[in-house]
Design a protein around this motif. Structure first.
Motif, PDB file in Angstrom:
ATOM      1  N   ALA A  67       0.540  -1.348  -0.141  1.00  0.00           N
ATOM      2  CA  ALA A  67       0.357  -0.121  -0.018  1.00  0.00           C
ATOM      3  C   ALA A  67       0.760   0.980   0.031  1.00  0.00           C
ATOM      4  CB  ALA A  67      -0.617  -0.433   1.242  1.00  0.00           C
ATOM      5  N   ASN A  68       0.189   2.031  -1.208  1.00  0.00           N
ATOM      6  CA  ASN A  68       1.117   3.803  -1.438  1.00  0.00           C
ATOM      7  C   ASN A  68       2.544   4.298  -1.518  1.00  0.00           C
ATOM      8  OD1 ASN A  68      -0.892   5.196   0.473  1.00  0.00           O
ATOM      9  ND2 ASN A  68      -1.233   4.308   2.076  1.00  0.00           N
ATOM     10  N   PHE A 121       9.068  -8.950  -0.104  1.00  0.00           N
ATOM     11  CA  PHE A 121       8.335  -7.639   0.205  1.00  0.00           C
ATOM     12  C   PHE A 121       7.556  -6.810   1.304  1.00  0.00           C
ATOM     13  CE2 PHE A 121       3.634  -9.315   2.083  1.00  0.00           C
ATOM     14  CZ  PHE A 121       2.882  -8.340   1.456  1.00  0.00           C
ATOM     15  N   ASN A 122       7.337  -5.729   0.180  1.00  0.00           N
ATOM     16  CA  ASN A 122       7.461  -4.452   1.407  1.00  0.00           C
ATOM     17  C   ASN A 122       5.706  -4.192   1.326  1.00  0.00           C
ATOM     18  OD1 ASN A 122       6.925  -2.025   2.263  1.00  0.00           O
ATOM     19  ND2 ASN A 122       8.695  -0.680   1.529  1.00  0.00           N
ATOM     20  N   PRO A 123       5.142  -5.000   2.467  1.00  0.00           N
ATOM     21  CA  PRO A 123       3.948  -5.234   2.683  1.00  0.00           C
ATOM     22  C   PRO A 123       3.125  -3.614   2.875  1.00  0.00           C
ATOM     23  CG  PRO A 123       4.269  -6.132   4.965  1.00  0.00           C
ATOM     24  CD  PRO A 123       5.581  -5.587   4.077  1.00  0.00           C
ATOM     25  N   GLY A 124       4.253  -2.220   3.610  1.00  0.00           N
ATOM     26  CA  GLY A 124       3.712  -0.549   3.748  1.00  0.00           C
ATOM     27  C   GLY A 124       2.808  -1.082   5.606  1.00  0.00           C
ATOM     28  N   ALA A 125       1.953  -0.125   5.194  1.00  0.00           N
ATOM     29  CA  ALA A 125       0.949  -0.777   6.870  1.00  0.00           C
ATOM     30  C   ALA A 125       0.479  -1.785   6.908  1.00  0.00           C
ATOM     31  CB  ALA A 125      -0.136   0.780   6.616  1.00  0.00           C
ATOM     32  N   PHE A 126       0.121  -2.560   5.690  1.00  0.00           N
ATOM     33  CA  PHE A 126      -0.610  -4.143   6.120  1.00  0.00           C
ATOM     34  C   PHE A 126       0.799  -5.073   6.465  1.00  0.00           C
ATOM     35  CE2 PHE A 126      -2.329  -3.377   2.010  1.00  0.00           C
ATOM     36  CZ  PHE A 126      -3.720  -3.462   2.283  1.00  0.00           C
ATOM     37  N   ARG A 151       4.082   1.394  14.715  1.00  0.00           N
ATOM     38  CA  ARG A 151       5.064   0.865  13.982  1.00  0.00           C
ATOM     39  C   ARG A 151       5.741  -0.518  13.838  1.00  0.00           C
ATOM     40  NH1 ARG A 151       3.609   3.486   8.934  1.00  0.00           N
ATOM     41  NH2 ARG A 151       2.629   6.109   9.331  1.00  0.00           N
ATOM     42  N   HIS A 152       5.555  -0.270  15.554  1.00  0.00           N
ATOM     43  CA  HIS A 152       7.093  -1.286  16.347  1.00  0.00           C
ATOM     44  C   HIS A 152       6.106  -3.029  15.965  1.00  0.00           C
ATOM     45  CE1 HIS A 152       8.160   1.828  18.678  1.00  0.00           C
ATOM     46  NE2 HIS A 152       8.183   2.502  17.560  1.00  0.00           N
ATOM     47  N   ARG A 153       5.194  -3.591  15.698  1.00  0.00           N
ATOM     48  CA  ARG A 153       4.619  -4.762  15.732  1.00  0.00           C
ATOM     49  C   ARG A 153       4.462  -4.871  14.131  1.00  0.00           C
ATOM     50  NH1 ARG A 153      -0.422  -7.769  17.402  1.00  0.00           N
ATOM     51  NH2 ARG A 153       0.579  -9.998  17.524  1.00  0.00           N
ATOM     52  N   SER A 154       5.091  -6.138  14.061  1.00  0.00           N
ATOM     53  CA  SER A 154       4.862  -6.544  12.295  1.00  0.00           C
ATOM     54  C   SER A 154       3.802  -8.116  12.700  1.00  0.00           C
ATOM     55  CB  SER A 154       5.784  -7.081  11.770  1.00  0.00           C
ATOM     56  OG  SER A 154       6.086  -7.502  10.502  1.00  0.00           O
ATOM     57  N   LEU A 155       2.926  -7.911  11.724  1.00  0.00           N
ATOM     58  CA  LEU A 155       2.256  -9.496  12.015  1.00  0.00           C
ATOM     59  C   LEU A 155       2.689 -10.125  11.014  1.00  0.00           C
ATOM     60  CD1 LEU A 155      -1.585  -7.927  12.260  1.00  0.00           C
ATOM     61  CD2 LEU A 155      -0.126  -8.799  13.934  1.00  0.00           C
ATOM     62  N   HIS A 175      -4.425  -3.074  -2.608  1.00  0.00           N
ATOM     63  CA  HIS A 175      -5.336  -3.403  -1.936  1.00  0.00           C
ATOM     64  C   HIS A 175      -4.694  -5.015  -1.789  1.00  0.00           C
ATOM     65  CE1 HIS A 175      -8.218  -0.817  -4.283  1.00  0.00           C
ATOM     66  NE2 HIS A 175      -7.054  -1.336  -5.460  1.00  0.00           N
ATOM     67  N   GLU A 176      -5.603  -5.722  -0.317  1.00  0.00           N
ATOM     68  CA  GLU A 176      -4.212  -6.512  -0.263  1.00  0.00           C
ATOM     69  C   GLU A 176      -4.769  -7.825  -0.537  1.00  0.00           C
ATOM     70  OE1 GLU A 176      -5.149  -7.864   4.951  1.00  0.00           O
ATOM     71  OE2 GLU A 176      -6.470  -6.626   3.775  1.00  0.00           O
ATOM     72  N   GLY A 177      -6.121  -8.149  -1.003  1.00  0.00           N
ATOM     73  CA  GLY A 177      -6.284  -9.136  -1.836  1.00  0.00           C
ATOM     74  C   GLY A 177      -5.234  -9.528  -3.008  1.00  0.00           C
ATOM     75  N   GLU A 178      -5.465  -8.283  -3.421  1.00  0.00           N
ATOM     76  CA  GLU A 178      -4.132  -8.243  -5.082  1.00  0.00           C
ATOM     77  C   GLU A 178      -2.626  -8.814  -4.536  1.00  0.00           C
ATOM     78  OE1 GLU A 178      -4.416  -5.376  -7.427  1.00  0.00           O
ATOM     79  OE2 GLU A 178      -6.468  -5.285  -7.924  1.00  0.00           O
ATOM     80  N   LEU A 179      -2.613  -8.380  -3.359  1.00  0.00           N
ATOM     81  CA  LEU A 179      -1.053  -8.973  -2.702  1.00  0.00           C
ATOM     82  C   LEU A 179      -1.117 -10.293  -2.036  1.00  0.00           C
ATOM     83  CD1 LEU A 179      -0.154  -5.551  -0.883  1.00  0.00           C
ATOM     84  CD2 LEU A 179       0.781  -5.771  -2.633  1.00  0.00           C
TER      85      LEU A 179
END
Length: 153
Positions: free
Chosen positions: A11-12, A74-79, A112-116, A54-58
């Motif tokens: 995203a972005n 992979f740079n998921p951005g804010a996701f 932003r400190h926690r990554s899922l 779009h999350e689904g496209e990723l």
């Protein structure tokens, strides 16, 4: 056979170069992709670059990578901080994924400190601008080369 990697931008990231350049740098996404294509040629690997807001496209891109990619940068951005679905997709595909970020996310806002994403990735690289992608691609290419050499002996 030449190794192949997916470079996946979230995203972005299509706004790079104009979006908060003091945080994300002055390079555009097209410039980053061009640098990565040049690096891939130097490393003797191939890459495909894809960006979506779009999350689904990723998720679909990750699923599709199973059929042809040896790994994913992979740079998921804010996701990164919100998407259990992307986390589950990474866990499901069975190929190594390296999480990257242009900025040092742990030096920024607390949310932003926690990554899922990180717990299901091979590794994470952050804070080196566009070179975060380059470091990740190098790591995947070298890791794959080492594994291939080990399997042959």
């Amino acid at each position: 056979m030449k190794k192949a990697y997916l470079i996946l931008h979230g995203a972005n990231l299509n706004l790079l170069g104009t979006r908060e350049p003091q945080v994300y740098g002055a390079e555009t996404l097209a410039e980053i992709n061009a640098r990565l294509h040049a690096l891939a040629q130097e490393l003797g690997v191939s890459i495909r670059c894809f960006q979506s807001n779009h999350e689904g496209e990723l998720i679909e891109a990750l699923h599709g990578a199973r059929a042809w990619a040896d790994g994913v940068v992979f740079n998921p951005g804010a996701f990164t901080h919100t998407s259990i679905a992307l986390r589950d997709a990474i866990a499901a595909i069975g190929i190594p994924v390296v999480e990257v970020h242009l900025s040092n996310v742990v030096a920024r806002e607390e949310f932003r400190h926690r990554s899922l994403i990180a717990p299901v990735c091979l590794g994470s690289i952050a804070g080196f601008g566009w070179q975060s992608y380059a470091l990740a691609l190098r790591a995947l290419a070298e890791r794959s080369g080492t594994e291939v050499a080990r399997q042959a002996s």
